[in-house]
Design a protein around this motif. Structure first.
Motif, PDB file in Angstrom:
ATOM      1  N   LEU A   1      82.594  46.832  66.478  1.00  0.00           N
ATOM      2  CA  LEU A   1      83.008  47.878  66.320  1.00  0.00           C
ATOM      3  C   LEU A   1      82.658  48.478  65.655  1.00  0.00           C
ATOM      4  O   LEU A   1      81.601  49.941  65.659  1.00  0.00           O
ATOM      5  N   MET A   2      81.947  47.406  64.653  1.00  0.00           N
ATOM      6  CA  MET A   2      81.235  48.131  63.605  1.00  0.00           C
ATOM      7  C   MET A   2      79.407  48.652  63.929  1.00  0.00           C
ATOM      8  O   MET A   2      78.756  49.692  63.394  1.00  0.00           O
ATOM      9  N   ARG A   3      78.878  47.242  64.796  1.00  0.00           N
ATOM     10  CA  ARG A   3      77.818  47.671  65.382  1.00  0.00           C
ATOM     11  C   ARG A   3      77.821  48.630  66.029  1.00  0.00           C
ATOM     12  O   ARG A   3      76.375  49.530  66.484  1.00  0.00           O
ATOM     13  N   LEU A   4      78.647  48.664  67.128  1.00  0.00           N
ATOM     14  CA  LEU A   4      79.004  50.137  67.970  1.00  0.00           C
ATOM     15  C   LEU A   4      78.909  51.794  67.116  1.00  0.00           C
ATOM     16  O   LEU A   4      78.456  52.555  67.853  1.00  0.00           O
ATOM     17  N   ALA A   5      79.522  51.803  65.509  1.00  0.00           N
ATOM     18  CA  ALA A   5      79.723  52.203  64.936  1.00  0.00           C
ATOM     19  C   ALA A   5      78.334  52.880  64.640  1.00  0.00           C
ATOM     20  O   ALA A   5      77.597  54.026  64.362  1.00  0.00           O
ATOM     21  N   GLY A   6      77.179  51.671  64.629  1.00  0.00           N
ATOM     22  CA  GLY A   6      75.866  52.585  64.104  1.00  0.00           C
ATOM     23  C   GLY A   6      75.200  52.798  64.769  1.00  0.00           C
ATOM     24  O   GLY A   6      73.678  53.429  64.700  1.00  0.00           O
ATOM     25  N   ALA A   7      75.260  53.037  65.589  1.00  0.00           N
ATOM     26  CA  ALA A   7      74.828  53.690  67.538  1.00  0.00           C
ATOM     27  C   ALA A   7      75.836  53.692  68.339  1.00  0.00           C
ATOM     28  O   ALA A   7      75.648  53.577  69.788  1.00  0.00           O
ATOM     29  N   PRO A   8      76.464  55.022  68.499  1.00  0.00           N
ATOM     30  CA  PRO A   8      77.526  55.719  68.962  1.00  0.00           C
ATOM     31  C   PRO A   8      77.039  56.033  70.112  1.00  0.00           C
ATOM     32  O   PRO A   8      78.082  56.855  70.863  1.00  0.00           O
ATOM     33  N   ASP A   9      75.494  56.621  69.975  1.00  0.00           N
ATOM     34  CA  ASP A   9      74.886  56.972  71.916  1.00  0.00           C
ATOM     35  C   ASP A   9      74.143  55.998  72.063  1.00  0.00           C
ATOM     36  O   ASP A   9      73.764  56.223  73.766  1.00  0.00           O
ATOM     37  N   ARG A  10      74.312  54.987  72.265  1.00  0.00           N
ATOM     38  CA  ARG A  10      74.021  53.463  73.084  1.00  0.00           C
ATOM     39  C   ARG A  10      75.257  52.735  73.393  1.00  0.00           C
ATOM     40  O   ARG A  10      76.706  52.737  72.756  1.00  0.00           O
ATOM     41  N   ALA A  11      75.344  52.029  74.510  1.00  0.00           N
ATOM     42  CA  ALA A  11      75.886  51.027  75.203  1.00  0.00           C
ATOM     43  C   ALA A  11      75.580  49.668  75.199  1.00  0.00           C
ATOM     44  O   ALA A  11      74.273  49.458  74.687  1.00  0.00           O
ATOM     45  N   PHE A  12      76.239  49.126  74.235  1.00  0.00           N
ATOM     46  CA  PHE A  12      75.479  46.964  74.498  1.00  0.00           C
ATOM     47  C   PHE A  12      76.746  46.232  75.262  1.00  0.00           C
ATOM     48  O   PHE A  12      77.648  46.837  75.014  1.00  0.00           O
ATOM     49  N   ALA A  13      75.675  45.399  76.003  1.00  0.00           N
ATOM     50  CA  ALA A  13      76.132  44.623  76.382  1.00  0.00           C
ATOM     51  C   ALA A  13      76.863  43.404  75.931  1.00  0.00           C
ATOM     52  O   ALA A  13      76.608  43.292  74.512  1.00  0.00           O
ATOM     53  N   THR A  14      78.108  42.964  76.114  1.00  0.00           N
ATOM     54  CA  THR A  14      78.535  41.818  75.335  1.00  0.00           C
ATOM     55  C   THR A  14      77.894  40.588  75.133  1.00  0.00           C
ATOM     56  O   THR A  14      77.935  39.874  73.803  1.00  0.00           O
ATOM     57  N   ALA A  15      76.931  40.755  76.584  1.00  0.00           N
ATOM     58  CA  ALA A  15      75.825  39.214  75.508  1.00  0.00           C
ATOM     59  C   ALA A  15      75.153  39.186  74.508  1.00  0.00           C
ATOM     60  O   ALA A  15      75.025  38.307  73.502  1.00  0.00           O
ATOM     61  N   GLU A  16      74.393  40.564  74.703  1.00  0.00           N
ATOM     62  CA  GLU A  16      73.906  40.975  73.276  1.00  0.00           C
ATOM     63  C   GLU A  16      74.364  41.411  72.084  1.00  0.00           C
ATOM     64  O   GLU A  16      73.557  40.715  70.796  1.00  0.00           O
ATOM     65  N   LEU A  17      75.507  41.556  72.209  1.00  0.00           N
ATOM     66  CA  LEU A  17      76.123  41.744  71.002  1.00  0.00           C
ATOM     67  C   LEU A  17      76.747  40.237  70.336  1.00  0.00           C
ATOM     68  O   LEU A  17      76.379  39.808  69.401  1.00  0.00           O
ATOM     69  N   ALA A  18      77.306  39.225  71.696  1.00  0.00           N
ATOM     70  CA  ALA A  18      77.404  38.106  70.573  1.00  0.00           C
ATOM     71  C   ALA A  18      76.405  37.289  70.504  1.00  0.00           C
ATOM     72  O   ALA A  18      76.374  36.742  69.409  1.00  0.00           O
ATOM     73  N   ARG A  19      74.848  36.902  71.511  1.00  0.00           N
ATOM     74  CA  ARG A  19      73.641  37.426  70.634  1.00  0.00           C
ATOM     75  C   ARG A  19      73.104  37.269  69.647  1.00  0.00           C
ATOM     76  O   ARG A  19      72.993  36.461  67.872  1.00  0.00           O
ATOM     77  N   GLU A  20      73.725  38.323  69.603  1.00  0.00           N
ATOM     78  CA  GLU A  20      73.308  39.378  67.723  1.00  0.00           C
ATOM     79  C   GLU A  20      73.283  38.681  66.462  1.00  0.00           C
ATOM     80  O   GLU A  20      73.543  38.827  65.534  1.00  0.00           O
ATOM     81  N   PHE A  21      75.162  38.469  67.225  1.00  0.00           N
ATOM     82  CA  PHE A  21      76.061  37.784  65.582  1.00  0.00           C
ATOM     83  C   PHE A  21      75.995  36.292  65.614  1.00  0.00           C
ATOM     84  O   PHE A  21      76.725  35.808  64.988  1.00  0.00           O
ATOM     85  N   GLY A  22      75.409  35.832  66.852  1.00  0.00           N
ATOM     86  CA  GLY A  22      75.447  34.748  66.959  1.00  0.00           C
ATOM     87  C   GLY A  22      77.133  33.763  67.417  1.00  0.00           C
ATOM     88  O   GLY A  22      77.367  32.907  66.740  1.00  0.00           O
TER      89      GLY A  22
END
Length: 137
Positions: free
Chosen positions: A14-35
Motif C-alpha cells: 500500500l505504501m508503494r501504491l501510495a507513492g505512485a497513485p496514478d499507476r498500476a502495479f503487477a503483484t509479481a512486480e511488487l513482490a520482486r521489488e520487495f524480495g
C-alpha cells in the motif's frame, strides 16, 4: 505489539501504491521489488481488494492500484483489517483461548487499553504520510 508478516507485506504494498497513485502495479512486480513471495503477496492483495482498499484489473494495462486516495486510508484501518484474525494474546481470541487466569486476570484490561492506544496512534497517519518511492540509481 508485533504485526504479522501478512500485515507487513500489505503495508509495504500500500505504501508503494501510495507513492505512485496514478499507476498500476503487477503483484509479481511488487513482490520482486520487495524480495517477497508473490504467492503470499497475492493473498494479501486479495484481502485488500475484498475490503475495497485496492482495485485489481487483469490483462494488458491491468494491475493493482489504490481504490481510494492515500490520504483517505489510515494505517489503523489497514492494520485492523490485516490483523483481524490475530488476537494480541490468547485470551483475546473469540474462543477465549485456554487461559487459566480468567476471569480474575488483572492483565487483560491493560493489554486491551494498550492495543486501543496503538491503533489510535496508527489512525493519526495515512498512506499519504508514508508513501514510498524507491530511490533511483
Amino acid at each position: 505489539m508485533r504485526l504479522t508478516q501478512f500485515t507487513d507485506f500489505g503495508l509495504r504494498a500500500l505504501m508503494r501504491l501510495a507513492g505512485a497513485p496514478d499507476r498500476a502495479f503487477a503483484t509479481a512486480e511488487l513482490a520482486r521489488e520487495f524480495g517477497i513471495s508473490r504467492h503470499h503477496l497475492a493473498k494479501v492483495v486479495a484481502r485488500l481488494a475484498s475490503a475495497g482498499l485496492v482495485r485489481t484489473r487483469r490483462g494488458g494495462g491491468g494491475g493493482l492500484s489504490l481504490a481510494r486516495p492515500p490520504e483517505k486510508i489510515t494505517l489503523g484501518e489497514v492494520v485492523r483489517l490485516l490483523e483481524a484474525d490475530q488476537a494480541l494474546v490468547e485470551c483475546f481470541a473469540t474462543t477465549g483461548g485456554g487461559c487459566t487466569l480468567l476471569p480474575d486476570c488483572r492483565l487483560k484490561g491493560r493489554l486491551a487499553r494498550a492495543e486501543i492506544a496503538f491503533l489510535a496512534e496508527l489512525d493519526r497517519s495515512t498512506l499519504a504520510d508514508c508513501a514510498w518511492k524507491p530511490r533511483t540509481a
